[in-house]
Design an enzyme around this catalytic site. Sequence first.
Site, mmCIF file in Angstrom:
data_model
loop_
_atom_site.group_PDB
_atom_site.id
_atom_site.type_symbol
_atom_site.label_atom_id
_atom_site.label_comp_id
_atom_site.label_asym_id
_atom_site.label_seq_id
_atom_site.Cartn_x
_atom_site.Cartn_y
_atom_site.Cartn_z
ATOM 1 N N HIS A 114 35.416 31.611 38.340
ATOM 2 C CA HIS A 114 34.446 32.276 37.444
ATOM 3 C C HIS A 114 33.038 31.699 37.682
ATOM 4 O O HIS A 114 32.066 32.441 37.768
ATOM 5 C CB HIS A 114 34.801 32.032 35.965
ATOM 6 C CG HIS A 114 36.072 32.670 35.503
ATOM 7 N ND1 HIS A 114 37.052 31.983 34.844
ATOM 8 C CD2 HIS A 114 36.518 33.950 35.594
ATOM 9 C CE1 HIS A 114 38.048 32.803 34.532
ATOM 10 N NE2 HIS A 114 37.757 34.004 34.982
ATOM 11 N N LYS A 163 46.164 39.688 25.636
ATOM 12 C CA LYS A 163 46.415 38.264 25.893
ATOM 13 C C LYS A 163 46.481 37.454 24.617
ATOM 14 O O LYS A 163 45.820 37.767 23.631
ATOM 15 C CB LYS A 163 45.315 37.704 26.805
ATOM 16 C CG LYS A 163 45.331 38.307 28.196
ATOM 17 C CD LYS A 163 44.268 37.689 29.086
ATOM 18 C CE LYS A 163 44.283 38.300 30.492
ATOM 19 N NZ LYS A 163 43.121 37.894 31.294
ATOM 20 N N ARG A 220 39.594 39.635 43.104
ATOM 21 C CA ARG A 220 40.273 38.706 44.022
ATOM 22 C C ARG A 220 41.085 39.505 45.042
ATOM 23 O O ARG A 220 40.615 39.832 46.101
ATOM 24 C CB ARG A 220 41.181 37.751 43.232
ATOM 25 C CG ARG A 220 40.403 36.696 42.448
ATOM 26 C CD ARG A 220 41.240 36.032 41.412
ATOM 27 N NE ARG A 220 41.809 37.018 40.511
ATOM 28 C CZ ARG A 220 42.459 36.745 39.398
ATOM 29 N NH1 ARG A 220 42.662 35.512 39.041
ATOM 30 N NH2 ARG A 220 42.911 37.708 38.623
HETATM 31 O O1 PNS Z 1 39.148 38.096 31.646
HETATM 32 P P1 PNS Z 1 39.842 39.359 31.227
HETATM 33 O O2 PNS Z 1 40.871 39.066 30.139
HETATM 34 O O3 PNS Z 1 40.425 40.133 32.377
HETATM 35 O O4 PNS Z 1 38.702 40.290 30.587
HETATM 36 C C1 PNS Z 1 39.028 41.554 30.057
HETATM 37 C C2 PNS Z 1 37.918 41.988 29.090
HETATM 38 C C3 PNS Z 1 37.751 40.961 27.994
HETATM 39 C C4 PNS Z 1 36.617 42.140 29.869
HETATM 40 C C5 PNS Z 1 38.340 43.367 28.477
HETATM 41 O O5 PNS Z 1 39.562 43.226 27.817
HETATM 42 C C6 PNS Z 1 37.269 43.911 27.528
HETATM 43 O O6 PNS Z 1 36.304 44.484 27.984
HETATM 44 N N1 PNS Z 1 37.476 43.692 26.206
HETATM 45 C C7 PNS Z 1 36.552 44.185 25.193
HETATM 46 C C8 PNS Z 1 37.140 45.407 24.465
HETATM 47 C C9 PNS Z 1 36.952 46.650 25.308
HETATM 48 O O7 PNS Z 1 35.854 47.106 25.562
HETATM 49 N N2 PNS Z 1 38.080 47.196 25.779
HETATM 50 C C10 PNS Z 1 38.089 48.370 26.615
HETATM 51 C C11 PNS Z 1 37.858 47.982 28.059
HETATM 52 S S1 PNS Z 1 38.576 49.139 29.138
#
Ligand code: PNS
Length: 166
Positions: free
Chosen positions: A16, A40, A89
């Site tokens: 990251h 998660k 990745r």
């Molecule tokens: O590190 P991650 O867990 O892959 O990140 C995923 C994240 C947090 C970017 C995604 O779950 C997100 O954008 N969450 C906010 C809620 C939202 O907008 N959900 C719809 C996205 S398609």
Amino acid sequence: MKAIYPGSFDPVTSGHVDIIQRAAKVFDEVVVALAVNLEKNPFFTIDERLAMLRDACSHLDNVRVDFFGGLLVDYVENQGAKVVIKGLRAVSDFEFELQMALTNKRLKDSVETLFMMTSAEYSFLSSSLVKELAAFGASLAGLVPKAVEDRFQAKMQQRRQEAIDL
Ligand code: PNS
């Protein structure tokens, strides 16, 4: 131009940080945005993850760390930004990242998702892998920032103590 780098960062890894550093060279401002991923069950609290992220980004003048609880596209708009940065990745990341990028585009057409490829040295690395290694007492040196290593030690100690107290 401002870019938003969202994630659950449970915890932030060297992979990251590598993306953040490279994005900070391309964009005027990068906001590392800790978000809720409903899929998660986090190991670290939001405050712990924010503290580790702030420590890991403290050497970067044009990077800010923030938290949001709603939809990513709404946060991006509220921040006056148009660009979301995501790291990629392997091919295995692609399908889900494509799904998220297309969903976000559908929700708000003005928001663009840009992908940065991982550096080869971190292509195997993930927060889940780091948690597994930590659980079995393996060294995390080089895989996570120093603040994350220290936080793991403290958290593991706290868990051992809780198990003893039961
Ligand atoms: O590190 P991650 O867990 O892959 O990140 C995923 C994240 C947090 C970017 C995604 O779950 C997100 O954008 N969450 C906010 C809620 C939202 O907008 N959900 C719809 C996205 S398609």
